[in-house]
Motif scaffolding. Structure first.
Motif, PDB file in Angstrom:
ATOM      1  N   ILE A 240       0.817  -1.221   0.101  1.00 17.93           N
ATOM      2  CA  ILE A 240       0.184   0.012  -0.096  1.00 17.93           C
ATOM      3  C   ILE A 240       0.906   1.112   0.064  1.00 17.93           C
ATOM      4  O   ILE A 240       1.655   1.425   0.738  1.00 17.93           O
ATOM      5  CB  ILE A 240      -0.839  -0.165   1.102  1.00 17.93           C
ATOM      6  N   SER A 241       0.748   1.974  -0.820  1.00 16.37           N
ATOM      7  CA  SER A 241       1.579   3.233  -1.273  1.00 16.37           C
ATOM      8  C   SER A 241       1.337   4.155   0.055  1.00 16.37           C
ATOM      9  O   SER A 241      -0.142   4.789  -0.112  1.00 16.37           O
ATOM     10  CB  SER A 241       1.461   3.862  -2.483  1.00 16.37           C
ATOM     11  N   PRO A 242       1.987   4.733   0.808  1.00 20.58           N
ATOM     12  CA  PRO A 242       1.884   5.734   1.707  1.00 20.58           C
ATOM     13  C   PRO A 242       1.469   7.085   1.032  1.00 20.58           C
ATOM     14  O   PRO A 242       0.723   7.606   1.640  1.00 20.58           O
ATOM     15  CB  PRO A 242       3.192   5.820   2.628  1.00 20.58           C
ATOM     16  N   ASP A 243       2.045   7.298  -0.054  1.00 21.16           N
ATOM     17  CA  ASP A 243       1.764   8.478  -0.955  1.00 21.16           C
ATOM     18  C   ASP A 243       0.434   8.509  -1.335  1.00 21.16           C
ATOM     19  O   ASP A 243      -0.555   9.748  -1.354  1.00 21.16           O
ATOM     20  CB  ASP A 243       2.933   8.805  -2.014  1.00 21.16           C
ATOM     21  N   LEU A 244      -0.051   7.399  -2.049  1.00 17.57           N
ATOM     22  CA  LEU A 244      -1.370   7.235  -2.465  1.00 17.57           C
ATOM     23  C   LEU A 244      -2.514   7.246  -1.360  1.00 17.57           C
ATOM     24  O   LEU A 244      -3.471   8.209  -1.237  1.00 17.57           O
ATOM     25  CB  LEU A 244      -1.758   5.871  -3.115  1.00 17.57           C
ATOM     26  N   ALA A 245      -2.122   7.002  -0.181  1.00 20.35           N
ATOM     27  CA  ALA A 245      -3.006   6.952   1.082  1.00 20.35           C
ATOM     28  C   ALA A 245      -3.237   8.370   1.694  1.00 20.35           C
ATOM     29  O   ALA A 245      -4.210   8.703   1.942  1.00 20.35           O
ATOM     30  CB  ALA A 245      -2.339   6.038   2.433  1.00 20.35           C
ATOM     31  N   GLY A 246      -2.066   9.112   1.693  1.00 18.29           N
ATOM     32  CA  GLY A 246      -1.957  10.431   1.924  1.00 18.29           C
ATOM     33  C   GLY A 246      -2.771  11.358   0.859  1.00 18.29           C
ATOM     34  O   GLY A 246      -3.722  12.110   1.659  1.00 18.29           O
ATOM     35  N   ARG A 247      -2.819  11.145  -0.346  1.00 15.76           N
ATOM     36  CA  ARG A 247      -3.453  11.891  -1.172  1.00 15.76           C
ATOM     37  C   ARG A 247      -4.949  11.901  -1.096  1.00 15.76           C
ATOM     38  O   ARG A 247      -5.818  12.529  -1.296  1.00 15.76           O
ATOM     39  CB  ARG A 247      -2.904  11.546  -2.736  1.00 15.76           C
ATOM     40  N   LEU A 248      -5.383  10.458  -1.063  1.00 17.12           N
ATOM     41  CA  LEU A 248      -6.688   9.919  -0.953  1.00 17.12           C
ATOM     42  C   LEU A 248      -7.318  10.552   0.554  1.00 17.12           C
ATOM     43  O   LEU A 248      -8.506  11.069   0.441  1.00 17.12           O
ATOM     44  CB  LEU A 248      -6.847   8.622  -0.839  1.00 17.12           C
ATOM     45  N   SER A 249      -6.522  10.432   1.618  1.00 12.14           N
ATOM     46  CA  SER A 249      -7.097  11.179   3.048  1.00 12.14           C
ATOM     47  C   SER A 249      -7.330  12.656   2.678  1.00 12.14           C
ATOM     48  O   SER A 249      -8.372  13.246   3.127  1.00 12.14           O
ATOM     49  CB  SER A 249      -5.915  10.827   3.947  1.00 12.14           C
ATOM     50  N   PHE A 250      -6.361  13.239   2.116  1.00 13.26           N
ATOM     51  CA  PHE A 250      -6.707  14.668   1.890  1.00 13.26           C
ATOM     52  C   PHE A 250      -7.782  14.807   0.928  1.00 13.26           C
ATOM     53  O   PHE A 250      -8.395  16.016   1.120  1.00 13.26           O
ATOM     54  CB  PHE A 250      -5.151  15.473   1.270  1.00 13.26           C
ATOM     55  N   ALA A 251      -7.874  13.957  -0.125  1.00 15.79           N
ATOM     56  CA  ALA A 251      -9.186  14.207  -1.099  1.00 15.79           C
ATOM     57  C   ALA A 251     -10.267  14.063  -0.122  1.00 15.79           C
ATOM     58  O   ALA A 251     -11.467  14.897  -0.348  1.00 15.79           O
ATOM     59  CB  ALA A 251      -8.912  13.167  -1.962  1.00 15.79           C
ATOM     60  N   VAL A 252     -10.551  12.926   0.629  1.00  9.64           N
ATOM     61  CA  VAL A 252     -11.634  12.789   1.549  1.00  9.64           C
ATOM     62  C   VAL A 252     -11.926  14.037   2.367  1.00  9.64           C
ATOM     63  O   VAL A 252     -13.072  14.442   2.552  1.00  9.64           O
ATOM     64  CB  VAL A 252     -11.743  11.553   2.550  1.00  9.64           C
ATOM     65  N   ALA A 253     -10.836  14.743   3.039  1.00 10.81           N
ATOM     66  CA  ALA A 253     -10.780  15.840   3.910  1.00 10.81           C
ATOM     67  C   ALA A 253     -11.507  16.971   3.218  1.00 10.81           C
ATOM     68  O   ALA A 253     -12.177  17.873   3.656  1.00 10.81           O
ATOM     69  CB  ALA A 253      -9.495  16.118   4.413  1.00 10.81           C
ATOM     70  N   ALA A 254     -10.971  16.985   1.826  1.00 15.46           N
ATOM     71  CA  ALA A 254     -11.513  18.271   1.098  1.00 15.46           C
ATOM     72  C   ALA A 254     -12.748  18.100   0.687  1.00 15.46           C
ATOM     73  O   ALA A 254     -13.726  19.167   0.545  1.00 15.46           O
ATOM     74  CB  ALA A 254     -10.463  18.260  -0.170  1.00 15.46           C
ATOM     75  N   LEU A 255     -13.330  16.875   0.437  1.00 14.76           N
ATOM     76  CA  LEU A 255     -14.676  16.555  -0.009  1.00 14.76           C
ATOM     77  C   LEU A 255     -15.542  16.997   1.152  1.00 14.76           C
ATOM     78  O   LEU A 255     -16.438  17.615   1.051  1.00 14.76           O
ATOM     79  CB  LEU A 255     -14.852  15.020  -0.157  1.00 14.76           C
ATOM     80  N   VAL A 256     -15.120  16.471   2.479  1.00 14.46           N
ATOM     81  CA  VAL A 256     -16.004  16.731   3.490  1.00 14.46           C
ATOM     82  C   VAL A 256     -15.904  18.218   3.911  1.00 14.46           C
ATOM     83  O   VAL A 256     -17.144  18.779   4.213  1.00 14.46           O
ATOM     84  CB  VAL A 256     -15.489  16.039   4.865  1.00 14.46           C
TER      85      VAL A 256
END
Length: 345
Positions: A240-256
């Motif tokens: 699991i790429s930590p960079d991908l996980a970071g981008r995805l978590s920031f995308a969820v935060a931006a969506l919320v």
């Protein structure tokens, strides 16, 4: 206080608490995955509301140009990384994604705005514009600092917050805005009046919370995020790429944050610098959950909403002080609890 006033205060408290719960969940997610205390979470609320207000006024929002600038910077960095790693064939695809998307979105907004004044269309365009800013900020600011201490990441988050506040002032000006409500209907139940906009806020917040739960429980990327939050090293070892996980978590935060801004815009006048206090109230809820427990964070955020509503009635001049004072007993309790565990060991 009469019963009718208590009902009104409870209604306002639950409405605000539902929004703070969304922000608290996003803060817990981002911290668990990236160790970043995401101070700019409230700024995405403001970006969502100001972008929607700009679209409703028939103007191209300044956030489009911010998206284009960030996309260009990310595209340049990723293109250079591809060239250095010997993957020159991927440069075109990277530039197409990072630059093509904001340019296509700019053309779409330029074409659609004169044709339609639909609130739903404006809300969708707002999401399309603001949400990608989250992953871009992570790539530019936090990904290079991924191995740094929590303190360094916090300083970077504060810097991003001030940068966004300044850009909001430059792009949108100092005037406060309110967006059009999804519905102006008012329902009467006995002696109680319930605004349909408040129902929209609670309903959409509940739907989004359930959607996030299903995302983490059923979707592959959601499980990857949970794995990264639970054990970053173990997640990296299983691919699991930590960079991908970071981008995805920031995308969820931006969506919320963007959804919260769209919902909050009709009931609260928002200014370019309103994000800090809004995000801080979500942070209080996240602290109640120890920046680890999603249910406790959501419950703490609802408590913040109710406490804010009651404080506004009894001592409106000190309502912010009363709300933020809630952090003190929570931190004291957690400190004593941690001390007790250390004594047992």
């Amino acid at each position: 206080m009469t019963f009718d006033i208590a009902i009104l205060l409870t209604q306002d408290g639950l409405t605000n608490g539902a929004l703070y719960a969304l922000l608290a969940l996003a803060l817990v997610l981002v911290f668990a995955v990236t160790r970043v205390i995401f101070i700019p979470q409230g700024d995405f609320v403001v970006l969502g509301a100001l972008t929607l207000a700009s679209l409703q006024a028939g103007h191209l929002p300044p956030t489009l140009y911010l998206l284009l600038a960030l996309g260009g910077a990310v595209g340049l960095i990723d293109a250079v990384a591809c060239l250095r790693s010997g993957r020159a064939h991927a440069v075109g695809r990277v530039l197409l994604i990072e630059l093509g998307y904001p340019l296509a979105l700019w053309a779409l907004c330029h074409w659609l705005l004169p044709l339609s004044q639909s609130l739903w269309l404006h809300a969708l365009l707002t999401l399309a514009i603001v949400v990608p800013l989250g992953p871009s900020l992570y790539r530019l600011v936090f990904q290079p600092l991924a191995q740094s201490s929590v303190l360094v990441l916090l300083i970077a988050a504060i810097a991003v917050h001030f940068a966004l506040v300044g850009l909001n002032l430059l792009g949108f000006g100092p005037e406060g805005v309110r967006t059009a409500a999804f519905s102006d209907a008012v329902f009467e139940i006995g002696s109680m009046f319930i605004a349909s906009q408040n129902l929209w806020i609670v309903l959409v917040s509940a739907v989004l919370i359930v959607a996030l739960y299903l995302f983490f429980e059923r979707a592959l990327y959601g499980k990857a995020l949970l794995a990264t939050a639970f054990n970053r090293t173990g997640a990296r070892l299983v691919g699991i790429s930590p960079d991908l996980a970071g981008r995805l978590s920031f995308a969820v935060a931006a969506l919320v944050g963007t959804v919260a801004g769209i919902l909050m815009g009709p009931i609260t006048t928002l200014y370019y610098d309103s994000g800090f206090l809004i995000g801080l109230k979500g942070f209080v809820g996240a602290i109640v959950g120890g920046l680890a427990s999603y249910p406790l964070a959501a419950g703490g955020a609802l408590l913040v909403g109710l406490l804010e509503s009651g404080s506004a009635f009894y001592a409106s001049a000190f309502k912010e002080v009363i709300v933020f004072t809630l952090i003190i007993p929570v931190l004291l309790w957690r400190s004593l609890k941690s001390h007790d565990r250390g004594s047992e060991e």
